[in-house]
Write a protein that holds these residues in place. Structure first.
Motif, PDB file in Angstrom:
ATOM      1  N   THR A  62       0.671  -1.116  -0.076  1.00  0.00           N
ATOM      2  CA  THR A  62       0.059  -0.120   0.075  1.00  0.00           C
ATOM      3  C   THR A  62       0.751   1.263  -0.102  1.00  0.00           C
ATOM      4  OG1 THR A  62       0.026   0.269   2.506  1.00  0.00           O
ATOM      5  CG2 THR A  62      -1.927  -1.173   1.309  1.00  0.00           C
ATOM      6  N   ALA A  63       0.302   2.477  -0.262  1.00  0.00           N
ATOM      7  CA  ALA A  63       0.979   3.691  -0.103  1.00  0.00           C
ATOM      8  C   ALA A  63       1.694   3.867   1.076  1.00  0.00           C
ATOM      9  CB  ALA A  63       0.102   4.789  -0.565  1.00  0.00           C
ATOM     10  N   ARG A  64       0.940   3.433   2.245  1.00  0.00           N
ATOM     11  CA  ARG A  64       1.369   3.775   3.533  1.00  0.00           C
ATOM     12  C   ARG A  64       2.342   2.692   4.119  1.00  0.00           C
ATOM     13  NH1 ARG A  64      -1.869   4.551   9.292  1.00  0.00           N
ATOM     14  NH2 ARG A  64      -0.144   4.159  10.634  1.00  0.00           N
ATOM     15  N   HIS A  65       2.559   1.507   3.405  1.00  0.00           N
ATOM     16  CA  HIS A  65       3.551   0.682   3.855  1.00  0.00           C
ATOM     17  C   HIS A  65       4.099  -0.015   2.408  1.00  0.00           C
ATOM     18  CE1 HIS A  65       2.392   1.059   7.915  1.00  0.00           C
ATOM     19  NE2 HIS A  65       1.309   0.216   7.606  1.00  0.00           N
ATOM     20  N   ALA A 296       6.743   7.487  10.744  1.00  0.00           N
ATOM     21  CA  ALA A 296       5.536   8.587  10.772  1.00  0.00           C
ATOM     22  C   ALA A 296       4.560   8.771  11.825  1.00  0.00           C
ATOM     23  CB  ALA A 296       5.515   8.640   9.237  1.00  0.00           C
ATOM     24  N   HIS A 297       4.323   7.490  12.050  1.00  0.00           N
ATOM     25  CA  HIS A 297       3.115   7.259  12.806  1.00  0.00           C
ATOM     26  C   HIS A 297       3.429   6.444  14.147  1.00  0.00           C
ATOM     27  CE1 HIS A 297       1.666   7.545   8.724  1.00  0.00           C
ATOM     28  NE2 HIS A 297       0.580   7.913   8.896  1.00  0.00           N
ATOM     29  N   PRO A 298       4.169   6.924  15.099  1.00  0.00           N
ATOM     30  CA  PRO A 298       4.362   6.200  16.481  1.00  0.00           C
ATOM     31  C   PRO A 298       3.432   6.074  17.346  1.00  0.00           C
ATOM     32  CG  PRO A 298       4.907   8.656  16.314  1.00  0.00           C
ATOM     33  CD  PRO A 298       4.606   8.357  14.839  1.00  0.00           C
ATOM     34  N   ARG A 299       3.583   5.182  18.021  1.00  0.00           N
ATOM     35  CA  ARG A 299       2.506   4.675  19.039  1.00  0.00           C
ATOM     36  C   ARG A 299       3.166   4.471  20.290  1.00  0.00           C
ATOM     37  NH1 ARG A 299       0.178  -0.092  15.499  1.00  0.00           N
ATOM     38  NH2 ARG A 299       0.828   1.374  14.085  1.00  0.00           N
TER      39      ARG A 299
END
Length: 314
Positions: A62-65, A296-299
């Motif tokens: 996907t574009a995110r991954h 870019a999307h830490p948790r």
């Protein structure tokens, strides 16, 4: 038929198409068990197979991954037994996930073929290269991310430095990294002695790779030649103070530049008792991995009272 009705049918058709398209994400998330032993039942039920969610060569990133994730197991591990927690976790996150078994004694019947990482690591790295090439062709991706455990933290390094992989690996995440081998059980004395006697890793019985974990072995010298790290790759090393196989544990945490991050799981979480194997089943370590793969999307990273050997919370 009204325009709004046509719109509803169009949305429904799109959803159905997405669900049944080749490589599409599963409608239901895969169950995730945070335990190093989570993949063993599948190996027993499907010898030599792949964990559900892995090795789908119709999967499209996907574009995110955009990078497929390739999992590299440790000594004695395999594509199923080492990754029972990670395959469903990463698949649920939307990654295309792939895993292989390398360095297994092919001359033995199963379960011998499920005991990987026993052969020379240079040979395993060549098997890794062949597999990565297949993943790139199938997915159309230009790069991969790597998550390795133990021996699987240095086999891809050989691929990167000597087999043309330096521009193929984007993020390189290592669990219980073995950059400098180990001094466990006197190996720092025993293995140099075998070299003085003219005994090479090729001549060692059962586990040739074990001889290459001598900190001064020719293989590890090649890994370190010119520096541990390549500037084109983003590295994350994740270690545990309770590692009983990489001794001392900080052997796996050589310093680097801005493209290197070293993490000890007990930092800020003293109740984490995971050791070498358990690190590949620990929820805390897994969240460090997720953040390394997708910075870019830490948790938030959980702090569990985690058991040795399995890494499970208790």
């Amino acid at each position: 038929m009204t325009r709004s009705t046509i719109g509803v049918f169009a949305v429904l058709a799109a959803l159905v198409g997405a669900l049944f398209a080749p490589g599409a994400a599963r409608a239901e998330p895969l169950p995730v068990t945070f335990s190093f032993f989570a993949g063993i039942p599948n190996e027993l039920a499907h010898p030599g197979g792949s964990l559900p969610g892995s090795n789908d060569f119709t999967c499209k990133p996907t574009a995110r991954h955009p990078n497929p994730v390739v999992l590299a197991h440790g000594t004695g591990g395999s594509q199923q037994t080492n990754w029972g927690a990670y395959v469903p976790l990463l698949k649920n996150e939307g990654y295309c996930v792939f895993a292989l078994t390398y360095g297994a004694p092919s001359y033995l019947p199963w379960p011998g073929t499920a005991i990987g990482g026993m052969g020379l690591m240079g040979d395993s790295a060549r098997q890794f290269k062949v597999f990565v090439d297949r993943v790139l062709r199938a997915t159309g991706a230009s790069k991969i991310d790597v998550v390795g455990h133990s021996q699987g933290t240095i086999v891809p390094a050989y691929y990167a430095k000597y087999l043309g992989g330096r521009n193929t690996i984007d993020k390189y995440v290592s669990l219980a990294p073995a950059w400098n081998g180990t001094t466990l059980a006197g190996t720092a004395v025993i293995l140099p002695l075998t070299r003085q006697l003219g005994i090479t890793a090729e001549q060692l019985p059962l586990c040739q790779a074990c001889g290459q974990l001598d900190p001064q072995s020719p293989f590890l010298r090649k890994i370190r030649a010119g520096g541990y790290y390549l500037p084109s790759i983003q590295y994350t090393n994740i270690a545990t103070r309770h590692d009983e196989l990489i001794v001392p544990y900080w052997f796996g945490l050589p310093r680097g530049g801005k493209n290197v991050r070293n993490i000890v799981v007990q930092g800020g979480c003293s109740v984490d008792f995971t050791e070498h194997a358990g690190l590949a089943g620990s929820r805390r370590a897994a969240y460090f991995v997720l953040n390394a793969l997708d910075p870019a999307h830490p948790r938030p990273v959980p702090c569990d009272r985690a058991a040795p050997f399995s890494g499970s919370a208790f």
